[in-house]
Enzyme design. Structure first.
Site, PDB file in Angstrom:
ATOM      1  N   CYS A   1      27.966 -37.913 -23.669  1.00 51.53           N
ATOM      2  CA  CYS A   1      26.981 -38.320 -22.669  1.00 51.53           C
ATOM      3  C   CYS A   1      27.524 -38.163 -21.249  1.00 51.53           C
ATOM      4  CB  CYS A   1      26.570 -39.771 -22.885  1.00 51.53           C
ATOM      5  SG  CYS A   1      25.568 -40.048 -24.363  1.00 51.53           S
TER       6      CYS A   1
ATOM      7  N   HIS B   1      19.117 -40.185 -28.569  1.00 49.13           N
ATOM      8  CA  HIS B   1      19.321 -38.794 -28.167  1.00 49.13           C
ATOM      9  C   HIS B   1      20.050 -38.056 -29.291  1.00 49.13           C
ATOM     10  CE1 HIS B   1      19.128 -39.406 -23.495  1.00 49.13           C
ATOM     11  NE2 HIS B   1      17.975 -38.983 -23.976  1.00 49.13           N
TER      12      HIS B   1
END
Length: 292
Positions: free
Chosen positions: A278, A182
Site C-alpha cells: 500500500c 483492495h
C-alpha cells in the site's frame, strides 16, 4: 464514454537492473476517519514517530534494490502515504484513481500534478466507475495480464476502461471480505510465476479464475493469521519480497520457492488498513530481474 488522456512528457526509464517506485513520506499521516474495518477504533491512535521510523525502514530497504521517487504529502490528505492507490502505471501512461470515498478524493489533484510534472500521460477514469489504482489492479510480472479487483472500493465497470486503454487481458476478481477491501491486500503475483494470496477473500467464481491461471504448485495460500498481518500486501522485486512480519511457516514456504523475505514492522500503517505494498506504487518495470 472513453477515459480521457492528458499528455505529459517522458518519464525517465528505469535502469537495466532497477525498477522505479513512488512513495510519500508519512509527515502528515494519521487515522482521521473510518473508511475500512481496520480504521475502526484507531482514529488518532497511530504514533507518527513510529510510523515515520517504520516507513523509513521500508524506504531504505526498497532503495537498495530500486529507484524510489517521492511525492510531497499535502494537508488534508493523511492517506497520501498509501501511494499504491494513486493510480495504475503501464509504460508512460497512468490511469489516475477516481476514489470511492470523498475522504480520499482530495488526493487526486496532488497526484495528477506529480504525474504530469514527472512526464506521464494521465488517463482519467470516470467518477461514476470508481477505481483505486494499483490497490485494485496488479499486472502479472511480465505485463501480459492485469488482475483487477472489484467490490468495496472499485467498480467492475472500471475494468473496461483499462482494457480499452492498454488493449490488455483483464481478469476481474470479486472481493467479498470487507477486511480485504483492495486486491493488493490479499493477492500478490510473484516474479517466479507463483501467486501469494488469501483464497477466502474472493467469491467462488473468482477463485476458479485464479485456479485456471495458477496451477496448485504455484498457488501459495496464506492462513487467515498471516492474511490479517497483510502478508499478501508485499513488494516483490525479483527474488526479494518486502513485507510486514509473517509466520515462520509462510517465510519457509516462500524460501522454498526461492524468495528472500525481508520483514519490516509496519504496525502503525495496519491501523489504517495498509502495509508494504500500500505504501509503494510501481512506476516502471525492470524485466531483466524477473525470472521466467
Amino acid at each position: 464514454m472513453r477515459a480521457q488522456i492528458h499528455a505529459g512528457g517522458n518519464f525517465p526509464e528505469a535502469s537495466a537492473n532497477q525498477p522505479a517506485f513512488l512513495m510519500c513520506p508519512p509527515t502528515l499521516y494519521d487515522v482521521n476517519y473510518v473508511i475500512n474495518p481496520w480504521m475502526a477504533g484507531n482514529v488518532h491512535r497511530s504514533s507518527r514517530q513510529r510510523a515515520t521510523d517504520q516507513w523509513t525502514n521500508l524506504h531504505a530497504a526498497l532503495a537498495k534494490i530500486a529507484s524510489v521517487h517521492l511525492v510531497e504529502p499535502q494537508p488534508g490528505s493523511p492517506d497520501m502515504v498509501f501511494t499504491a492507490n494513486a493510480g495504475l502505471v503501464h509504460g508512460s501512461t497512468v490511469a489516475l484513481s477516481s476514489f470511492y470515498h470523498p475522504e480520499r478524493q482530495g488526493e487526486e489533484p496532488h497526484f495528477r500534478r506529480w504525474f504530469q510534472k514527472t512526464g506521464f500521460d494521465v488517463c482519467d477514469i470516470p467518477r461514476r466507475t470508481p477505481f483505486e489504482g494499483e490497490g485494485d489492479a496488479l499486472f502479472s510480472p511480465d505485463g501480459s495480464r492485469l488482475w483487477a479487483g472489484h467490490g468495496p472500493r472499485t467498480r467492475e465497470a472500471s475494468h473496461r476502461h483499462l482494457t480499452e486503454l492498454w488493449g490488455i487481458e483483464v481478469v476481474s476478481l470479486r472481493l467479498i471480505d470487507p477486511r480485504f477491501y483492495h486486491l493488493d491486500t490479499c493477492f500478490c503475483p510473484l516474479s517466479n510465476g507463483e501467486l501469494l494470496y488469501y483464497p477466502a477473500a474472493f467469491d467462488d467464481e473468482s477463485r476458479r479464475r485464479i485456479e485456471r491461471h495458477f496451477s496448485a504448485e504455484r498457488r501459495i495460500a496464506v492462513s487467515e493469521a498471516d492474511a490479517v498481518r497483510f502478508a499478501c500486501n508485499a513488494v516483490n522485486i525479483g527474488s526479494i519480497i518486502l513485507l510486514n512480519h509473517i509466520s515462520q511457516v509462510l517465510e519457509a514456504c516462500l524460501a522454498f520457492h526461492g524468495y528472500r523475505v525481508i520483514q519490516i514492522e509496519l504496525t502503525e500503517f495496519l491501523k489504517a488498513g495498509g502495509a508494504a505494498k500500500c505504501l509503494v506504487l510501481r512506476l516502471s518495470q525492470a524485466p531483466a530481474i524477473h525470472r521466467a
